[in-house]
Design a protein around this motif. Structure first.
Motif, short mmCIF file in Angstrom:
data_model
loop_
_atom_site.label_atom_id
_atom_site.label_comp_id
_atom_site.label_asym_id
_atom_site.label_seq_id
_atom_site.Cartn_x
_atom_site.Cartn_y
_atom_site.Cartn_z
N LYS A 63 0.83 -1.21 0.00
CA LYS A 63 0.00 0.00 0.00
C LYS A 63 0.86 1.25 0.00
CE LYS A 63 -4.32 -1.45 0.14
NZ LYS A 63 -5.34 -1.00 -0.85
N SER A 64 1.93 1.23 0.78
CA SER A 64 2.81 2.40 0.85
C SER A 64 3.49 2.64 -0.49
CB SER A 64 3.85 2.20 1.94
OG SER A 64 4.71 3.30 2.04
N SER A 65 3.94 1.58 -1.15
CA SER A 65 4.59 1.72 -2.46
C SER A 65 3.61 2.27 -3.50
CB SER A 65 5.14 0.37 -2.91
OG SER A 65 5.76 0.48 -4.17
N ASP A 66 2.37 1.78 -3.46
CA ASP A 66 1.35 2.27 -4.40
C ASP A 66 1.05 3.75 -4.15
OD1 ASP A 66 -0.82 1.74 -6.43
OD2 ASP A 66 -2.06 2.33 -4.73
N THR A 67 0.99 4.16 -2.88
CA THR A 67 0.72 5.57 -2.55
C THR A 67 1.85 6.47 -3.03
OG1 THR A 67 -0.56 4.88 -0.61
CG2 THR A 67 0.20 7.16 -0.68
N MET A 68 3.09 6.03 -2.84
CA MET A 68 4.23 6.82 -3.31
C MET A 68 4.22 6.96 -4.83
SD MET A 68 7.48 5.74 -0.96
CE MET A 68 7.55 6.22 0.78
N ALA A 69 3.88 5.87 -5.52
CA ALA A 69 3.84 5.92 -6.99
C ALA A 69 2.74 6.87 -7.46
CB ALA A 69 3.61 4.52 -7.55
N ARG A 70 1.58 6.85 -6.82
CA ARG A 70 0.50 7.76 -7.21
C ARG A 70 0.86 9.21 -6.90
NH1 ARG A 70 -4.37 5.13 -8.27
NH2 ARG A 70 -4.31 2.87 -7.86
N ASN A 71 1.59 9.43 -5.81
CA ASN A 71 2.05 10.79 -5.51
C ASN A 71 3.03 11.30 -6.56
OD1 ASN A 71 1.00 12.09 -3.06
ND2 ASN A 71 1.67 10.24 -2.02
N SER A 72 3.85 10.37 -7.09
CA SER A 72 4.83 10.79 -8.10
C SER A 72 4.14 11.26 -9.38
CB SER A 72 5.79 9.63 -8.41
OG SER A 72 5.10 8.57 -9.07
N ARG A 73 2.94 10.75 -9.66
CA ARG A 73 2.21 11.17 -10.87
C ARG A 73 1.81 12.64 -10.81
NH1 ARG A 73 -2.22 6.31 -11.89
NH2 ARG A 73 -0.75 4.67 -12.55
N VAL A 74 1.38 13.09 -9.65
CA VAL A 74 0.84 14.44 -9.51
C VAL A 74 1.82 15.36 -8.79
CG1 VAL A 74 -1.54 13.64 -9.56
CG2 VAL A 74 -0.35 13.80 -7.37
N LYS A 75 3.09 14.99 -8.77
CA LYS A 75 4.07 15.76 -8.01
C LYS A 75 4.13 17.23 -8.44
CE LYS A 75 8.84 15.57 -6.37
NZ LYS A 75 9.10 17.01 -6.57
N PRO A 76 4.18 17.55 -9.74
CA PRO A 76 4.23 18.98 -10.10
C PRO A 76 3.02 19.76 -9.61
CG PRO A 76 4.86 17.61 -11.97
CD PRO A 76 4.31 16.69 -10.93
N GLU A 77 1.80 19.22 -9.83
CA GLU A 77 0.59 19.91 -9.37
C GLU A 77 0.55 20.00 -7.84
OE1 GLU A 77 0.73 17.33 -11.32
OE2 GLU A 77 -0.43 17.64 -13.17
N LEU A 78 0.97 18.91 -7.17
CA LEU A 78 0.94 18.89 -5.71
C LEU A 78 1.95 19.88 -5.13
CD1 LEU A 78 -0.50 17.47 -3.40
CD2 LEU A 78 1.33 15.76 -3.39
N ASP A 79 3.12 19.99 -5.75
CA ASP A 79 4.11 20.96 -5.28
C ASP A 79 3.60 22.39 -5.42
OD1 ASP A 79 5.81 18.93 -4.63
OD2 ASP A 79 7.05 19.09 -6.45
N ALA A 80 2.89 22.66 -6.54
CA ALA A 80 2.35 24.00 -6.75
C ALA A 80 1.28 24.34 -5.71
CB ALA A 80 1.79 24.12 -8.16
N ILE A 81 0.42 23.36 -5.41
CA ILE A 81 -0.63 23.59 -4.41
C ILE A 81 -0.03 23.77 -3.03
CG2 ILE A 81 -2.61 22.53 -3.27
CD1 ILE A 81 -3.36 21.25 -5.91
#
Length: 393
Positions: free
Chosen positions: A143-161
């Motif tokens: 679960k932790s690995s899947d969450t990290m991978a999903r976070n990597s997808r939206v990293k640019p948008e998440l960093d901006a927010i």
């Protein structure tokens, strides 16, 4: 008078001399011969237990059996201790494994169950328990690995927010950005609570460390001769530092492969740090008992295997784990060292705390103003002409 020992009262039956006499033996109890499997015995002499006892034997009965067998008082000491250690409740009788909720005592209880019912030597018990615990925790790492991978997808948008959230000075604006961030995470199926899964390894590791160190310092019967290879005595330090070198090697391997989740992205500087720290652990653990360092080595090997599994595309597909998206670094962005990054994060945390305090102060003032306005609404304004009309009537 015959005195029967139970798991709780066995300490009264065994004197300190008997409890500290730790060497292998072939006890006789109730006409049944008990021979423990350990590394100090040859394959021909290794005979499995014919019966598992869930309570400690009587001291008087064991002693009388030894006398009937023609053994002297000196020979009875290791026999009595060896007989007691082959029963559930032995660790409890010497002050260990008294509960199932405190991590060190929980680990001791589990190891005693495996050691007694399987007949494995203590080195095999430590290895088996470590692998069993890592196997039970594996779904959390998935679960932790899947969450990290999903976070990597939206990293640019998440960093901006996140940057927008850090810059917000108004409570309403901060709530709006927080809702925007929550919506982004929900749309991508991200649940950050699973990122805490690796943190659960900390109490488990501390439980193994404290529990095994206590067992080695006693030492528990069998720890002195149920090791393997060059570390036959689990209560003493590894004389060749082989376990320490193995531990350092496996820790360097899995950190360079992407951590225990296989999805962490370390900078080159952090990779160098994770190379140096395990090497420094060799002199730091050189005086620890071999039983403790054996756990570190096996746990590190499990981490490497787990990392390889979570990095494999076939396994990630079968386990429904998202693929890690690696974003190119920003052109012209200067590379920062660990100290500079730490200072920058501290400064951001300080500014965010100040903004949060300012937002709370402004919110408090607005609440006080609204309360005062609500109280003023209860006051009715009366003109002088209205008093004059009332007096004429």
């Amino acid at each position: 008078m015959l005195r029967v020992c139970t798991a709780r009262s066995a300490r009264l039956c065994l004197s300190p001399t008997l409890r500290t006499a730790m060497r292998s033996s072939t006890p006789v109890f109730g006409g049944v011969s008990f021979v423990r499997l350990n590394s100090s015995k040859t394959p021909d002499a290794a005979v499995p237990n014919l019966e598992i006892q869930t309570h400690l034997p009587s001291f008087d009965e064991t002693a009388s059996s030894a006398v009937d067998a023609g053994l002297s008082i000196t020979d009875q000491i290791p026999q009595i201790v060896g007989e007691a250690s082959s029963h559930i409740g032995y660790l409890s009788s010497i002050g260990m494994a008294r509960s199932w909720w405190w991590p060190p005592e929980l680990i001791q209880n589990v190891m005693e169950q495996i050691h007694v019912y399987s007949g494995m030597p203590w080195w095999g018990t430590i290895v088996t328990t470590t692998i069993l615990v890592r196997f039970l925790m594996f779904p959390l790492y998935v679960k932790s690995s899947d969450t990290m991978a999903r976070n990597s997808r939206v990293k640019p948008e998440l960093d901006a927010i996140n940057a927008e959230l850090m810059a917000a000075t108004d409570m309403v604006e901060g709530q709006r950005v927080a809702i925007k961030r929550k919506k982004l995470l929900a749309e991508n199926g991200i649940k950050n609570r699973y990122l805490a899964a690796p943190i659960l390894q900390v109490p488990v590791a501390l439980g193994f460390f404290s529990g095994l160190r206590q067992m080695a310092n006693y030492p528990v019967d069998g720890f002195t001769n149920q090791g393997m290879a060059w570390f036959s005595d689990l209560s003493l330090a590894d004389p060749y530092l082989g376990l320490q070198i193995i531990t350092a090697s496996v820790f360097i391997s899995f950190t360079r492969l992407g951590g225990e989740t296989g999805a962490q992205q370390f900078s080159p500087t952090m990779k160098n740090v994770f190379t140096i720290l395990p090497l420094l652990s060799i002199p730091a653990t050189m005086n620890l008992a071999s039983g403790v360092v054996l756990y570190f080595a096996v746990n590190g090997a499990c981490s490497v295997v787990q990392t390889l599994i979570l990095r494999n595309k076939w396994f990630r597909t079968k386990l429904d784990i998202a693929e890690v998206v690696r974003h190119a670094p920003t052109p012209g962005a200067p590379s920062k060292g660990i100290i500079e990054t730490f200072k920058e994060n501290m400064e951001k945390a300080r500014l965010q705390a100040e903004r949060r305090q300012t937002m709370q102060d402004n919110e408090k003032k607005m609440q006080e103003a609204a309360k005062e306005l609500k109280g003023n609404k209860a006051i009715k304004i009366v003109r002088r002409s209205d008093f004059q009309k009332g007096s004429r009537k």
